[in-house]
Design a protein around this motif. Structure first.
Motif, PDB file in Angstrom:
ATOM      1  N   PRO A 193       0.739  -1.330   0.123  1.00 48.48           N
ATOM      2  CA  PRO A 193      -0.058   0.208  -0.079  1.00 48.48           C
ATOM      3  C   PRO A 193       0.775   1.297   0.060  1.00 48.48           C
ATOM      4  CG  PRO A 193      -0.846  -1.725   1.526  1.00 48.48           C
ATOM      5  CD  PRO A 193       0.315  -2.204   0.909  1.00 48.48           C
ATOM      6  N   TRP A 194       1.971   1.337   0.679  1.00 42.26           N
ATOM      7  CA  TRP A 194       2.663   2.627   0.703  1.00 42.26           C
ATOM      8  C   TRP A 194       3.470   2.758  -0.630  1.00 42.26           C
ATOM      9  CZ3 TRP A 194       2.324   6.296   3.652  1.00 42.26           C
ATOM     10  CH2 TRP A 194       1.758   6.200   5.187  1.00 42.26           C
ATOM     11  N   LEU A 213       0.873   7.919  -5.868  1.00 41.60           N
ATOM     12  CA  LEU A 213      -0.080   8.909  -5.824  1.00 41.60           C
ATOM     13  C   LEU A 213       0.454  10.370  -5.296  1.00 41.60           C
ATOM     14  CD1 LEU A 213      -2.984   6.973  -4.243  1.00 41.60           C
ATOM     15  CD2 LEU A 213      -2.949   8.090  -6.531  1.00 41.60           C
ATOM     16  N   ALA A 214       1.052  10.267  -4.308  1.00 44.31           N
ATOM     17  CA  ALA A 214       1.833  11.461  -3.768  1.00 44.31           C
ATOM     18  C   ALA A 214       2.778  11.991  -4.833  1.00 44.31           C
ATOM     19  CB  ALA A 214       2.522  11.149  -2.513  1.00 44.31           C
ATOM     20  N   ALA A 215       3.782  11.284  -5.562  1.00 44.47           N
ATOM     21  CA  ALA A 215       4.534  11.867  -6.617  1.00 44.47           C
ATOM     22  C   ALA A 215       3.587  12.630  -7.577  1.00 44.47           C
ATOM     23  CB  ALA A 215       5.481  10.666  -6.955  1.00 44.47           C
ATOM     24  N   ARG A 216       2.590  11.958  -8.047  1.00 45.68           N
ATOM     25  CA  ARG A 216       1.918  12.422  -9.242  1.00 45.68           C
ATOM     26  C   ARG A 216       1.084  13.567  -8.712  1.00 45.68           C
ATOM     27  NH1 ARG A 216      -1.483   9.420 -13.551  1.00 45.68           N
ATOM     28  NH2 ARG A 216      -3.024  11.361 -13.917  1.00 45.68           N
ATOM     29  N   GLY A 269      -5.200  10.777   3.995  1.00 51.42           N
ATOM     30  CA  GLY A 269      -4.539  11.133   5.135  1.00 51.42           C
ATOM     31  C   GLY A 269      -2.979  10.424   4.863  1.00 51.42           C
ATOM     32  N   MET A 270      -2.999   9.253   4.278  1.00 52.62           N
ATOM     33  CA  MET A 270      -1.687   8.530   3.943  1.00 52.62           C
ATOM     34  C   MET A 270      -0.904   9.270   2.861  1.00 52.62           C
ATOM     35  SD  MET A 270      -3.142   4.490   4.186  1.00 52.62           S
ATOM     36  CE  MET A 270      -1.387   4.093   3.879  1.00 52.62           C
ATOM     37  N   VAL A 271      -1.675   9.951   1.692  1.00 56.12           N
ATOM     38  CA  VAL A 271      -1.084  10.737   0.871  1.00 56.12           C
ATOM     39  C   VAL A 271      -0.480  11.927   1.309  1.00 56.12           C
ATOM     40  CG1 VAL A 271      -1.216  12.130  -1.412  1.00 56.12           C
ATOM     41  CG2 VAL A 271      -2.214   9.675  -0.998  1.00 56.12           C
ATOM     42  N   ALA A 272      -1.245  12.539   2.407  1.00 61.38           N
ATOM     43  CA  ALA A 272      -0.825  13.891   3.051  1.00 61.38           C
ATOM     44  C   ALA A 272       0.476  13.679   3.665  1.00 61.38           C
ATOM     45  CB  ALA A 272      -2.072  14.423   3.978  1.00 61.38           C
ATOM     46  N   LEU A 273       0.737  12.470   4.398  1.00 64.06           N
ATOM     47  CA  LEU A 273       1.791  12.185   5.239  1.00 64.06           C
ATOM     48  C   LEU A 273       2.841  11.840   3.932  1.00 64.06           C
ATOM     49  CD1 LEU A 273       3.026  11.805   7.967  1.00 64.06           C
ATOM     50  CD2 LEU A 273       2.473   9.297   7.758  1.00 64.06           C
ATOM     51  N   PRO A 310       9.316  11.976   3.155  1.00 61.09           N
ATOM     52  CA  PRO A 310       9.942  11.012   2.339  1.00 61.09           C
ATOM     53  C   PRO A 310       9.850   9.356   3.005  1.00 61.09           C
ATOM     54  CG  PRO A 310      11.444  12.725   2.499  1.00 61.09           C
ATOM     55  CD  PRO A 310      10.281  13.225   3.361  1.00 61.09           C
ATOM     56  N   ASP A 311       9.734   9.617   4.593  1.00 57.92           N
ATOM     57  CA  ASP A 311      10.093   8.314   5.129  1.00 57.92           C
ATOM     58  C   ASP A 311       8.629   8.113   5.835  1.00 57.92           C
ATOM     59  OD1 ASP A 311       9.887  10.514   6.993  1.00 57.92           O
ATOM     60  OD2 ASP A 311      11.174   9.471   8.351  1.00 57.92           O
ATOM     61  N   ALA A 312       7.466   8.329   5.055  1.00 57.91           N
ATOM     62  CA  ALA A 312       6.228   8.350   5.527  1.00 57.91           C
ATOM     63  C   ALA A 312       5.880   6.835   6.016  1.00 57.91           C
ATOM     64  CB  ALA A 312       5.137   8.528   4.406  1.00 57.91           C
TER      65      ALA A 312
END
Length: 115
Positions: free
Chosen positions: A6-7, A13-16, A80-84, A89-91
């Protein structure tokens, strides 16, 4: 089919989203703030789904199912996970550490029982 970590998906997603915001000239700090506000928006949708599942809005009645609530709660978690991930970078490691910390506060240590 192999289920991805999942991470790994959250990081993609975060990078996009980071790339899209950078292409629009948005500074990273502003992107992060807006992503955090998105958590609030998603929470509002989850709350609306609960109200609809309970039928407490007299005008709308039972407008949602509990499956809708589950979907909206997942949206809150993913957002929330995307926000973190957009902030750190070490989310994944940070989240694991925070989960251990919270579990230590609320769950009995192994062998302690707790029944």
């Amino acid at each position: 089919m192999t289920t991805p970590d999942p991470w790994d998906v959250i990081s993609a997603l975060a990078a996009r989203f980071n790339a899209a915001d950078a292409a629009r000239g948005m500074p990273p700090e502003e992107s992060q703030v807006l992503q955090i506000l998105k958590i609030g928006e998603e929470f509002g949708e989850a709350a609306q789904a609960v109200i609809g599942a309970k039928g407490t809005n007299l005008r709308k009645g039972r407008s949602h199912s509990w499956e809708d609530v589950h979907d909206e709660v997942c949206d809150v978690i993913i957002t929330g996970m995307v926000a973190l991930a957009r902030m750190r970078p070490d989310a994944a490691a940070y989240f694991a550490g925070q989960l251990d910390l919270k579990a230590g506060r609320f769950l009995p240590a192994p062998g302690e029982g707790g029944d």
